[in-house]
Design a protein around this motif. Structure first.
Motif, PDB file in Angstrom:
ATOM      1  N   LEU A  25       0.826  -1.207   0.000  1.00  0.00           N
ATOM      2  CA  LEU A  25       0.000   0.000   0.000  1.00  0.00           C
ATOM      3  C   LEU A  25       0.863   1.260   0.000  1.00  0.00           C
ATOM      4  O   LEU A  25       0.514   2.266  -0.628  1.00  0.00           O
ATOM      5  CB  LEU A  25      -0.926  -0.004   1.219  1.00  0.00           C
ATOM      6  CG  LEU A  25      -2.030  -1.062   1.219  1.00  0.00           C
ATOM      7  CD1 LEU A  25      -2.766  -1.076   2.555  1.00  0.00           C
ATOM      8  CD2 LEU A  25      -3.016  -0.809   0.077  1.00  0.00           C
ATOM      9  N   HIS A  58      -7.364  -6.411   3.865  1.00  0.00           N
ATOM     10  CA  HIS A  58      -7.066  -5.706   2.624  1.00  0.00           C
ATOM     11  C   HIS A  58      -8.049  -4.551   2.418  1.00  0.00           C
ATOM     12  O   HIS A  58      -7.655  -3.420   2.108  1.00  0.00           O
ATOM     13  CB  HIS A  58      -7.107  -6.664   1.435  1.00  0.00           C
ATOM     14  CG  HIS A  58      -6.595  -6.055   0.163  1.00  0.00           C
ATOM     15  ND1 HIS A  58      -7.395  -5.302  -0.669  1.00  0.00           N
ATOM     16  CD2 HIS A  58      -5.348  -6.059  -0.396  1.00  0.00           C
ATOM     17  CE1 HIS A  58      -6.677  -4.872  -1.686  1.00  0.00           C
ATOM     18  NE2 HIS A  58      -5.428  -5.316  -1.556  1.00  0.00           N
ATOM     19  N   THR A  61      -6.708  -0.728   3.051  1.00  0.00           N
ATOM     20  CA  THR A  61      -6.735   0.105   1.849  1.00  0.00           C
ATOM     21  C   THR A  61      -7.512   1.387   2.128  1.00  0.00           C
ATOM     22  O   THR A  61      -7.098   2.489   1.739  1.00  0.00           O
ATOM     23  CB  THR A  61      -7.371  -0.651   0.674  1.00  0.00           C
ATOM     24  OG1 THR A  61      -6.596  -1.820   0.380  1.00  0.00           O
ATOM     25  CG2 THR A  61      -7.443   0.227  -0.563  1.00  0.00           C
ATOM     26  N   GLN A  66      -5.366   3.572   4.349  1.00  0.00           N
ATOM     27  CA  GLN A  66      -4.267   4.174   3.596  1.00  0.00           C
ATOM     28  C   GLN A  66      -4.775   5.344   2.763  1.00  0.00           C
ATOM     29  O   GLN A  66      -4.129   6.394   2.671  1.00  0.00           O
ATOM     30  CB  GLN A  66      -3.609   3.129   2.686  1.00  0.00           C
ATOM     31  CG  GLN A  66      -2.468   3.651   1.846  1.00  0.00           C
ATOM     32  CD  GLN A  66      -1.279   4.097   2.679  1.00  0.00           C
ATOM     33  OE1 GLN A  66      -1.009   3.557   3.740  1.00  0.00           O
ATOM     34  NE2 GLN A  66      -0.560   5.109   2.202  1.00  0.00           N
ATOM     35  N   ASP A  67      -5.974   5.183   2.172  1.00  0.00           N
ATOM     36  CA  ASP A  67      -6.591   6.304   1.441  1.00  0.00           C
ATOM     37  C   ASP A  67      -6.820   7.492   2.377  1.00  0.00           C
ATOM     38  O   ASP A  67      -6.661   8.653   1.973  1.00  0.00           O
ATOM     39  CB  ASP A  67      -7.922   5.867   0.823  1.00  0.00           C
ATOM     40  CG  ASP A  67      -7.734   5.012  -0.413  1.00  0.00           C
ATOM     41  OD1 ASP A  67      -6.599   4.947  -0.925  1.00  0.00           O
ATOM     42  OD2 ASP A  67      -8.716   4.395  -0.866  1.00  0.00           O
TER      43      ASP A  67
END
Length: 337
Positions: free
Chosen positions: A83, A321, A325, A328-329
């Motif tokens: 990521l 996941h 994700t 992380q965004d």
């Protein structure tokens, strides 16, 4: 510990599939749900090797395997690195998950916490801490009556805090001016933390020597510090905790978990100590309770003078996941402020 590319792929698949089904994963299921172009015997051999390395566990008498915490940790370490690399190549753009851009970072953080809880179905918290050190720009005393003063402290950012103080006996205006001058001469331009220490230790003695009265304005300075440095904390999706709690957990354990999410000292310390970036803590412990199978995903970033830490509480089998994700965004969005 090195794994072959195929073993890494098999471990990733088992973690993902187990997160979706919470059922032990066998070689047949793995081949049906993947694009692996190998025989069932080859998959079984790799699964046995992963079990011997401690990354998988055999589930009771079933032929299927489930990830161990070591397996989860290996998978998550790889996922975080993936990521991170993707974020470096991703153009700056608003995430569809978090929608419109907010002018104020705190408004965005509040919105993002609520969105993340809705998106994941797990409780999400955020802690915002201030790193800056305010300084005292001015100090004023205003006489209300013969026996009462209002003391005001003004910070270098224009923050004003005031407090009423009772006098042991009437003071002349000249004495009040002298007290004000002592504090200004001694403390102007010091940080509020330094002002607080001096107000407690040396300033009361100087005031007594000058005007023969004991006055201590430390409580006002403490009030100014707390007003500026107070942490902002928000919880979203707390009711999702009911989906996580082990029915066998004692009633006191339930209370402790809810108290934790509401925000207590141990929880604040955990969030404060979290590393910058994405991290996962398995089997969360806050003495004397050990919340087995409960994991915490944290996303931490420094924006200007603020440290912002998100914490998502979920089961060890959560779909990492999808969740990481999304987080992380979130970190990418924060970096644009």
């Amino acid at each position: 510990m090195s794994l072959t590319p195929r073993q890494q792929q098999i471990l990733q698949l088992i973690v993902k599939l187990y997160g979706e089904t919470e059922e032990p994963i066998g070689s047949r299921t793995l081949l049906q749900r993947s694009v692996l172009q190998v025989s069932p015997a080859t998959v079984r051999n790799d699964m046995m090797a992963l079990e011997q390395l401690g990354f998988l566990m055999k589930a009771h008498s079933s032929s299927g395997r489930i990830p161990s915490y070591e397996g989860y940790q290996f998978y998550i370490d790889q996922l975080i690195e993936q990521l991170k690399q993707e974020s470096e190549n991703k153009p700056e753009q608003s995430s569809k998950l978090f929608g419109e851009r907010y002018y104020d970072v705190q408004q965005f953080v509040l919105h993002a916490t609520n969105q993340l809880a809705h998106y994941t179905g797990y409780p999400v918290v955020v802690l915002i801490s201030n790193l800056s050190h305010r300084r005292m720009r001015d100090f004023k005393l205003t006489k209300l009556s013969d026996y009462q003063l209002i003391a005001s402290v003004i910070s270098d950012h224009g923050q004003v805090e005031s407090q009423l103080f009772d006098l042991p006996y009437a003071l002349k205006d000249e004495a009040i001016d002298k007290i004000e001058q002592i504090i200004q001469d001694e403390l102007i331009d010091l940080t509020l933390d330094d002002v607080y220490q001096r107000m407690k230790l040396t300033i009361p003695l100087k005031i007594q020597q000058a005007v023969s009265v004991q006055l201590n304005f430390a409580s006002l300075i403490k009030k100014a510090i707390e007003a500026h440095d107070s942490q902002y904390y928000h919880v979203a999706g707390k009711n999702h905790l009911f989906d996580l709690i082990d029915p066998q957990l004692p009633t006191e354990g339930w209370r402790t978990l809810f108290d934790l999410i509401d925000g207590n000292e141990a929880w604040y310390q955990f969030l404060t100590d979290a590393k910058v970036g994405l991290n996962v803590t398995f089997d969360f412990t806050t003495p004397p309770y050990h919340f087995k199978n409960v994991s915490i995903v944290t996303a931490k970033s420094k924006i200007g003078n603020h440290v912002i830490t998100f914490g998502l509480v979920g089961p060890a089998t959560m779909p990492y996941h999808k969740i990481m994700t999304g987080m992380q965004d979130l970190l990418i969005e924060l970096s644009n402020y």
